[in-house]
Design an enzyme around this catalytic site. Structure first.
Site: not given
Ligand code: PAF
Length: 285
Positions: A39, A42-43, A152, A155, A189
């Site tokens: 983490l 960003g998370h 986020g 992606d 990030m």
């Molecule tokens: O974005 C991510 O970290 C992963 O693709 C996810 C959504 C947790 C699925 O494993």
């Protein structure tokens, strides 16, 4: 309001699911942040957004099915203890950290394929990736029947795929997409940034530099062909091995005609800096 303190770690999907159902039955809105751990800020921004809910669940699961052969599944950073420390006092009630057998039991034979938005870009360069993502996210949504899930924008294609899956399968969950968090020099990030050497770290800034330049010329009235040239220039200059650097429709992810200008657009970029593959994007309009 989410409670401060140390989150409770759950590894059993049935127990976690019951916690979430009990919270919902008590009238509490549950927010869910799916992650693969390692983490970073960003998370934490997703967790902060989820704090609109009464309770927050963060899942930590490095999903084997979204990595292709020769990708970084084995070396993907795993740091459950450090992750849990980061999640203390930020309002997370449960950390869901299932073992692989809880997600993929012996004999597991079911996969979710989202056609359409999975086909191009990451889908082309990482065959099977979005099937792995859709499958694990679909399973997680059943194990964590939350009211809302937070992803986020870094992606971007993943968010489009997840939204389509949720719509097509009528999964009762709201998808919330949060802005990409960036380092002070613009680098998006990512848990994979730890792979970069000092030199690669400097060259990696060319992804966000290209995106910013593409947005500047696009907003000045340039067409797709010109903006794509602006996007590529810093990448070429910094010897990034480009997989794609394109302007596309933000909803369908279809390429835009070379002469188009002033239409809704997002710039998507993916490339290898040394042996590390990075992706980034920027909404242009
Ligand atoms: O974005 C991510 O970290 C992963 O693709 C996810 C959504 C947790 C699925 O494993």
């Amino acid at each position: 309001m989410p409670r401060p303190g140390v989150p409770q770690i759950e590894t059993d999907p049935a127990i976690l699911r019951q916690h979430v159902l009990d919270a919902a039955a008590a009238g509490r809105r549950v927010g869910f942040v799916p992650t693969m751990g390692a983490l970073h800020a960003g998370h934490l921004s997703l967790v902060k957004a989820a704090a609109d809910c009464d309770d927050v669940v963060v899942s930590i699961f490095v999903n084997p099915t979204q990595f292709g052969p020769g990708e970084d599944f084995e070396r993907y950073p795993r740091s459950l203890q450090a992750d849990c420390e980061l999640l203390a006092d930020v309002g997370v009630r449960w950390v869901f950290a299932p073992p692989v057998e809880a997600i993929y039991p012996a004999g597991d034979a079911t996969r979710i394929t989202v056609d359409g938005p999975s086909r191009r870009w990451e889908g082309e360069h990482r065959p099977g990736h979005f099937q792995g993502v859709a499958t694990v996210v679909g399973k997680l949504f059943m194990m964590v029947p939350a009211a809302a899930a937070y992803f986020g924008a870094k992606d971007w294609q993943q968010t489009v795929v997840v939204r389509r899956m949720v719509r097509d399968l009528a999964i009762p969950i709201e998808i919330v997409v949060c802005p990409t968090m960036r380092e002070p020099d613009g680098l998006a990030m990512s848990s994979r940034n730890v792979y970069l050497s000092a030199d690669e770290r400097q060259r990696a800034v060319s992804l966000s530099a290209g995106l910013t330049e593409a947005r500047r010329v696009w907003q000045g009235g340039a067409n797709v062909a010109t903006a794509e040239r602006a996007l590529r220039e810093p990448l070429t200059h910094h010897a990034v091995q480009v997989d794609y650097a394109v302007l596309v429709d933000p909803t369908t992810l279809e390429p835009l005609p070379a002469q188009a200008s002033g239409v809704p657009a997002i710039a998507l970029v993916a490339g290898r800096v040394g042996s590390t593959r990075l992706i980034d994007n920027l909404l242009l309009s």
